[in-house]
Design a protein around this motif. Structure first.
Motif, PDB file in Angstrom:
ATOM      1  N   ILE A  70       0.788  -0.553  -0.018  1.00  9.23           N
ATOM      2  CA  ILE A  70      -0.090  -0.332   0.381  1.00  9.23           C
ATOM      3  C   ILE A  70       0.847   0.911   0.020  1.00  9.23           C
ATOM      4  N   VAL A  71       1.969   1.251   0.648  1.00  7.16           N
ATOM      5  CA  VAL A  71       3.105   2.120   1.182  1.00  7.16           C
ATOM      6  C   VAL A  71       3.661   2.307  -0.497  1.00  7.16           C
ATOM      7  N   PHE A  72       3.709   1.683  -1.180  1.00  8.69           N
ATOM      8  CA  PHE A  72       4.237   2.125  -2.426  1.00  8.69           C
ATOM      9  C   PHE A  72       2.987   2.533  -3.494  1.00  8.69           C
ATOM     10  N   ALA A  73       1.999   2.325  -3.488  1.00  7.72           N
ATOM     11  CA  ALA A  73       0.516   3.336  -4.022  1.00  7.72           C
ATOM     12  C   ALA A  73       1.106   4.121  -3.562  1.00  7.72           C
ATOM     13  N   VAL A  74       1.281   4.486  -2.483  1.00  5.32           N
ATOM     14  CA  VAL A  74       1.169   6.100  -1.981  1.00  5.32           C
ATOM     15  C   VAL A  74       2.372   6.572  -2.716  1.00  5.32           C
ATOM     16  N   VAL A  75       3.163   6.239  -2.348  1.00 10.90           N
ATOM     17  CA  VAL A  75       4.076   6.671  -3.243  1.00 10.90           C
ATOM     18  C   VAL A  75       4.768   6.951  -4.652  1.00 10.90           C
ATOM     19  N   VAL A  76       3.828   6.121  -4.773  1.00 12.36           N
ATOM     20  CA  VAL A  76       3.367   6.587  -6.774  1.00 12.36           C
ATOM     21  C   VAL A  76       2.400   7.581  -6.602  1.00 12.36           C
ATOM     22  N   VAL A  77       1.574   7.611  -5.668  1.00  8.42           N
ATOM     23  CA  VAL A  77       0.404   8.710  -5.931  1.00  8.42           C
ATOM     24  C   VAL A  77       1.425   9.736  -5.860  1.00  8.42           C
ATOM     25  N   GLY A  78       1.836   9.920  -4.169  1.00  4.12           N
ATOM     26  CA  GLY A  78       2.459  10.626  -4.293  1.00  4.12           C
ATOM     27  C   GLY A  78       3.829  11.448  -5.085  1.00  4.12           C
ATOM     28  N   GLY A  79       4.422  10.963  -5.839  1.00  6.72           N
ATOM     29  CA  GLY A  79       5.676  11.148  -6.611  1.00  6.72           C
ATOM     30  C   GLY A  79       6.537  10.944  -5.153  1.00  6.72           C
TER      31      GLY A  79
END
Lengths: 325, 295
Positions: free
Chosen positions: B233-242
């Motif tokens: 999930i944190v990976f997805a958060v990182v992709v969203v935030g950049g």
């Protein structure tokens, strides 16, 4: 930095022609002969497991080895197809050939959907995006009514091939069918890599901006390769569902994506035989630890670390490298 | 009773609070990932395992040595950071010149080993960790009942994120770190010990993950798999935030946590996938991420 990055997996640059076509053909024929005779000596179900994983890893290698895209979400295609095939075989009562084909199509369809988003980024982001999208597929499989939740789809009938002609409940009959499917899949990978399409994929891997400047719509080629890889992974997943008469959450979980990476990395990224060798080794490793309480992930994790630190070319890649010198 | 869109206000606020707590962990973990990636160009897959290690060190300190929560907040991050120094020196530093994917694969293997070892020793079931005495109980805020520890987690994580932001934006260490992120060779020419800076940065990120793990211990159960479920999930958060901005990573973490909580109220089956859906939409609209730099 992504657009400038062209150094995809730089020290494992695979070559399309081995330079010794006669040797390659000879080795392939010997390998095929060994596989035809193998069920006389080894338990066929174990061999079929290796064949399914070999096809799965070869499909994965098509993407990482020849386009330079490391997908961390291939379990979605493998497991998604396993569910689709199992459902078609058990609930709809389809014959096995139609069920497996349906699995491959579902794998390709999932690949089209996931690839559409994932190819927008390169390198490390591509890996994270495929991982996240595959996790989404996992949660859908966990909650959807037709997947049977934690139990999965069990007791999938193997049925009869060619309208009742070949009884697949016999392990030996099924083994040769699975061998045929795997051989077809591996041949497809070989053909794709050596086609003009494959040459362009390789150009994209080596230098994407240059491929763009030459006028190629690289995103279409990448998506095409992604769908083909997903479809072949789906073929492997559907076959696996038929062999084990089972489709569960294990097939679609992120650990499975990691496993297929390990098989390919261990055997040799970008080599034709590497995924097959890696699949056999990892399957044997898991078979050995299946009955012990010692978690096999400790061993697979250590193998991962050793591969990355010590021999990034993998077993087959290392042999080829030494052979050429 | 007050309702919002047909949902009781109490339930709504309760889920928003839960979302804020999840968001606190998303923020702290994606912050650490972004700091490590910025300088080392390594996606630290072991981040989830280091978070789990932090929680387990706290649990071990309490169960075996009788050392309580407040000391654990200090000791656990130091232990995990020390371990991270060894990993960086012995292995990660050998991979810097190579494709960043190798760093991802190595830390993935590392995560498998760490989690496997803990599952072997402790089983897959969770171990309870008692809330510290000072933070037991709940406070009635009038419009909702707030468990004190949960409020504490949100405040503490905000403070931690702010501290890391200040460290990077306002101190000399941070200035070196930012400069080395832009141009490592040039900074080395100026006489900064860049290899040591890399080691310290990895230790900082890992320690941050461990600190988050200690904070999480009383909220969730301490279990070997608590990290791997979170890290994707944190990976997805990182992709969203950049990964371009520290502030962006923090903000995205909290926002997506709250969004997840709200989804739990209005359409529960979608709550486990809403973050991935947001990621897909962001990829369509702004492929570089909300706060990322294109190029």
């Amino acid at each position: 930095m992504d657009a400038r990055r062209t150094d995809v997996l730089p020290d494992v640059t695979p070559t399309r022609s081995s330079g010794r076509p006669a040797l390659a053909l000879g080795l392939t024929l010997v390998g095929l002969a060994v596989l035809i005779a193998a069920p006389l000596f080894v338990y066929p179900v174990f061999l079929m497991k290796i064949l399914c994983f070999a096809l799965f890893a070869a499909a994965f290698n098509l993407l990482v080895g020849y386009v330079g895209l490391l997908s961390f979400g291939h379990a979605a295609f493998f497991g998604g197809a396993a569910y689709a095939s199992a459902h078609a075989l058990k609930v709809w009562g389809w014959p096995p050939e139609a069920g497996i084909l349906f699995g491959a199509l579902v794998g390709a369809g999932l690949g089209l959907a996931m690839g559409f988003f994932a190819i927008r980024r390169q390198g490390i982001y591509f890996s994270m995006i495929t991982l996240a999208l595959a996790q989404m597929v996992f949660f859908v499989c966990l909650q959807a009514p037709f997947t049977g939740g934690e139990d999965g789809i069990q007791n999938v009938p193997r049925g009869h091939l060619l309208g009742g002609f070949v009884d697949l409940s016999s392990n030996l009959n099924l083994y040769y069918v699975v061998l045929g499917i795997t051989a077809f899949g591996l041949f497809a990978v070989w053909r794709i890599v050596r086609s003009p399409f494959g040459t362009i994929l390789e150009a994209i891997r080596e230098n994407e901006p240059r491929a763009v400047s030459l006028g190629y719509r690289v995103e279409r080629y990448k998506l095409g390769a992604f769908v083909m890889s997903a479809g072949l992974a789906g073929l492997a997943g559907g076959t696996k569902a038929l062999v084990f008469q089972l489709a569960t959450l294990t097939d679609v979980a992120w650990q499975m994506s990691g496993e297929v990476i390990l098989m390919t990395l261990l055997g040799g990224i970008g080599t034709f035989a590497g995924p097959v060798v890696g699949a056999a080794l990892v399957a044997a490793l898991e078979h050995y630890f299946a009955t012990s309480s010692f978690p096999v992930t400790i061993i697979t994790g250590l193998v991962f670390m050793a591969c990355v630190l010590l021999f990034r070319r993998g077993i087959v890649g290392e042999i080829q490298h030494r052979w050429r010198r | 009773m007050t309702t919002v869109f047909g949902v009781p206000l109490q339930a709504l606020l309760g889920q928003v609070l839960l979302g804020l707590i999840n968001g606190s962990f998303y923020a702290m973990l994606s912050l650490g990932l972004a700091v490590i990636f910025g300088l080392l160009r390594v996606i630290n897959f072991a981040h989830g395992a280091q978070y789990m290690l932090g929680a387990f060190v706290a649990w071990f300190l309490l169960e075996q040595l009788g050392i309580g929560y407040w000391w654990a907040l200090l000791i656990a991050p130091l232990v995990v950071a020390a371990l991270a120094v060894v990993i960086e020196r012995a292995a990660l530093s050998k991979l810097y010149g190579l494709d960043p994917l190798y760093g991802l694969l190595f830390t993935f293997g590392l995560a498998l080993v760490i989690e496997g070892l803990f599952r072997w020793q402790f089983g897959a079931a969770g171990q309870p960790y008692a809330t510290p005495d000072e933070l037991v109980g709940a406070k009635n805020l009038g419009f909702m009942v707030l468990p004190i520890y949960r409020g504490f987690v949100v405040v503490a994580s905000l403070a931690i994120c702010l501290a890391v932001w200040l460290l990077i934006e306002r101190t000399k260490f941070g200035a070196y770190l930012r400069a080395a992120t832009e141009d490592r060779t040039l900074v080395q020419v100026f006489g900064v010990n860049v290899p040591r800076l890399l080691t310290l940065t990895y230790a900082l990120g890992a320690g941050l993950a461990a600190l988050a793990g200690v904070l999480a211990a009383p909220v969730y159960q301490v279990s070997p798999l608590m990290g791997s479920n979170l890290i994707i999930i944190v990976f997805a958060v990182v992709v969203v935030g950049g990964m371009g901005s520290i502030g962006g990573a923090i903000l995205t973490g909290y926002a997506l946590g709250v969004l997840e909580g709200l989804t739990k109220v209005f359409y529960p089956p979608a709550s486990s996938i809403v973050i991935f859906v947001v990621m897909a939409v962001v990829l369509l609209v702004r492929p570089a991420g909300l706060f990322g730099r294109e190029g």
